[in-house]
Design a protein around this motif. Sequence first.
Motif, short mmCIF file in Angstrom:
data_model
loop_
_atom_site.label_atom_id
_atom_site.label_comp_id
_atom_site.label_asym_id
_atom_site.label_seq_id
_atom_site.Cartn_x
_atom_site.Cartn_y
_atom_site.Cartn_z
N LEU A 283 0.88 -1.18 0.03
CA LEU A 283 -0.18 -0.11 -0.02
C LEU A 283 0.83 1.23 0.17
CD1 LEU A 283 -3.16 0.67 0.01
CD2 LEU A 283 -2.57 0.91 2.74
N CYS A 284 2.17 1.29 0.73
CA CYS A 284 2.85 2.18 1.01
C CYS A 284 3.66 2.46 -0.35
CB CYS A 284 3.71 2.18 1.79
SG CYS A 284 3.20 2.29 3.58
N LEU A 285 3.68 1.38 -1.47
CA LEU A 285 4.20 1.84 -2.75
C LEU A 285 3.43 1.97 -3.79
CD1 LEU A 285 6.71 -1.40 -2.45
CD2 LEU A 285 7.38 0.83 -2.17
N VAL A 286 2.05 1.60 -3.79
CA VAL A 286 1.09 1.86 -4.75
C VAL A 286 0.43 3.11 -4.68
CG1 VAL A 286 -1.17 0.96 -5.67
CG2 VAL A 286 0.64 -0.68 -5.04
N VAL A 287 0.23 3.71 -3.42
CA VAL A 287 -0.31 4.74 -3.32
C VAL A 287 0.38 5.76 -3.95
CG1 VAL A 287 -1.43 6.62 -1.79
CG2 VAL A 287 -2.03 3.92 -1.30
N PRO A 288 1.71 6.10 -3.44
CA PRO A 288 2.58 7.31 -3.99
C PRO A 288 2.49 7.26 -5.40
CG PRO A 288 3.46 6.24 -2.21
CD PRO A 288 2.49 5.45 -2.34
N ALA A 289 2.48 6.05 -6.24
CA ALA A 289 2.63 5.87 -7.45
C ALA A 289 1.35 6.37 -8.28
CB ALA A 289 3.01 4.57 -8.00
N VAL A 291 -0.91 8.70 -6.68
CA VAL A 291 -0.93 10.01 -6.51
C VAL A 291 -0.21 10.73 -7.63
CG1 VAL A 291 -0.30 11.87 -5.00
CG2 VAL A 291 -1.31 9.68 -4.23
N PHE A 292 1.17 10.19 -8.27
CA PHE A 292 2.09 10.85 -9.08
C PHE A 292 1.45 10.80 -10.53
CE2 PHE A 292 5.41 10.38 -12.14
CZ PHE A 292 6.05 11.50 -11.86
N ARG A 293 0.81 9.58 -10.87
CA ARG A 293 0.13 9.54 -12.09
C ARG A 293 -1.20 10.52 -12.18
NH1 ARG A 293 1.04 4.82 -15.02
NH2 ARG A 293 -0.25 6.02 -16.54
N ILE A 294 -1.77 10.46 -11.05
CA ILE A 294 -2.98 11.52 -11.16
C ILE A 294 -2.43 12.94 -11.36
CG2 ILE A 294 -4.79 12.53 -9.76
CD1 ILE A 294 -5.18 9.68 -8.61
N GLY A 295 -1.29 13.21 -10.38
CA GLY A 295 -0.66 14.75 -10.53
C GLY A 295 -0.35 15.17 -11.98
N LEU A 296 0.40 14.07 -12.77
CA LEU A 296 0.75 14.22 -14.10
C LEU A 296 -0.33 14.58 -15.11
CD1 LEU A 296 3.62 11.70 -14.72
CD2 LEU A 296 3.57 13.98 -14.22
N ALA A 297 -1.66 13.58 -14.86
CA ALA A 297 -2.80 13.99 -15.66
C ALA A 297 -3.40 15.40 -15.37
CB ALA A 297 -3.88 13.09 -15.22
N VAL A 298 -3.49 15.79 -13.99
CA VAL A 298 -3.78 17.27 -13.67
C VAL A 298 -2.88 18.25 -14.17
CG1 VAL A 298 -4.43 18.88 -11.82
CG2 VAL A 298 -5.15 16.31 -11.42
N VAL A 299 -1.66 18.13 -14.23
CA VAL A 299 -0.99 19.01 -14.76
C VAL A 299 -1.32 19.26 -16.12
CG1 VAL A 299 1.55 19.72 -15.29
CG2 VAL A 299 0.74 18.85 -13.18
N ASP A 300 -1.43 18.07 -17.10
CA ASP A 300 -1.58 18.18 -18.47
C ASP A 300 -2.70 18.74 -18.75
OD1 ASP A 300 -0.66 16.92 -21.15
OD2 ASP A 300 -2.73 16.13 -20.80
N ARG A 301 -3.87 18.67 -17.99
CA ARG A 301 -4.99 19.37 -18.07
C ARG A 301 -5.09 20.77 -17.95
NH1 ARG A 301 -9.45 17.06 -20.81
NH2 ARG A 301 -9.59 14.72 -20.10
N VAL A 302 -4.32 21.27 -17.01
CA VAL A 302 -4.41 22.75 -16.69
C VAL A 302 -3.15 23.43 -17.29
CG1 VAL A 302 -5.20 22.23 -14.41
CG2 VAL A 302 -2.77 22.43 -14.67
#
Length: 384
Positions: A283-289, A291-302
């Motif tokens: 869980l400690c490995l999957v959750v940060p990964a 969150v990182f993918r979601i952050g990249l998608a948000v940056v691409d959107r904005v």
Amino acid sequence: MGWAARVFRSGGAARAFVLLLAVALAFVLVVPAAPAAQAAVRDDADRPGVELSAEEAGKGGDVTVSGDGWPGKALLMLLICGQAEGEAEPVGGTNACANADGRAVTTDGDGTFRKKLPVAEPPVACPCVVRVATVTGEKAAAQAAFTVAGHPVKEIPEQPAGGKLAVLASTRLEGSSNILTWFGAPASRTLVLTVGNLGSAPVKDPVFKVGTAHGVFAPQWEEQQWRGTLAPGRKAQVELPVQLAPGAYGDYVVSLRYGGKVLAEQPWDVGRPWGVTLFWILLCLVVPAAVFRIGLAVVDRVRPRTARAGAQHAWRVRELAKSRLPRGRAGRTDEAAARATAAHGTTAALPWFTPDSAPGAPGAPHRLSAPQEDRPTAPGKGNT
């Protein structure tokens, strides 16, 4: 042999011989028994004892408890218990004691101790005692009468007479863990023991109390009824289920009590649920990964729309150049389109047109097709 016959024919000699034989026989029978008697006296002298600095005190005070004859370097638990008298265990076991206000003490090398115990009201009525029992090492217990001032006093209920159960064979825990226990499911076993009725009356459907204790904590008791009738002098095998809380691990002790007395105790070493630990690591490995993918998608959107539009236009220019030009010039066209895009931004023209001569531009000459540079010229004819 003649002298022996003459001795036996004499009445006085015969009486002396018999007397001597009796003295020798008495010496053989009595002398070996003397050490045993001395040992019994020594055992009584070494029996654990408890002494109190006061016989009565009120809640909020304290009493000094001392004792001797205990095992050396042993951990003891001091409790004030109700519904107990003499040397008998409290009715209800440790549930009749003020467990929250108990104190622990370690004996000296010679088996003595001294400890102050705060006075607290037990959960049941008096008569009360200060009970001292070993937590580790050899099992031993002793108690002394004590009065808690202001606490109610009731008579100890009489224990039912008749059948008396006792454990006739060693107890054991049957069962094993499974994959669910490895991931934190409750560990369960079956307590198996052989009991016999030593009383004079049959015992029908006896109710046992099964307790599980972890470390120095008091057992948590649970009533379980065994269906059947045990006649006097008969024995039977009893199987009682035991289950721990989810995620429990470590050293446990399973106890069986009947009629206010502990009949058996069985240790139980519960393994750690390593599956839960593995789950938290993943869980400690999957959750940060994630969150990182979601952050990249948000940056691409904005991201600004002009930057995305420019990148898409440059890609269209390169693809159109590849489709219009011969295969050998595709690489050069890509480089030209890239240079044009870098020089003029997103409004770069096609490589073979100037900005004012592109098809459809005002004033541009009308051409049916692009000239072919590699067409051969007929002999004797010039260009027209």
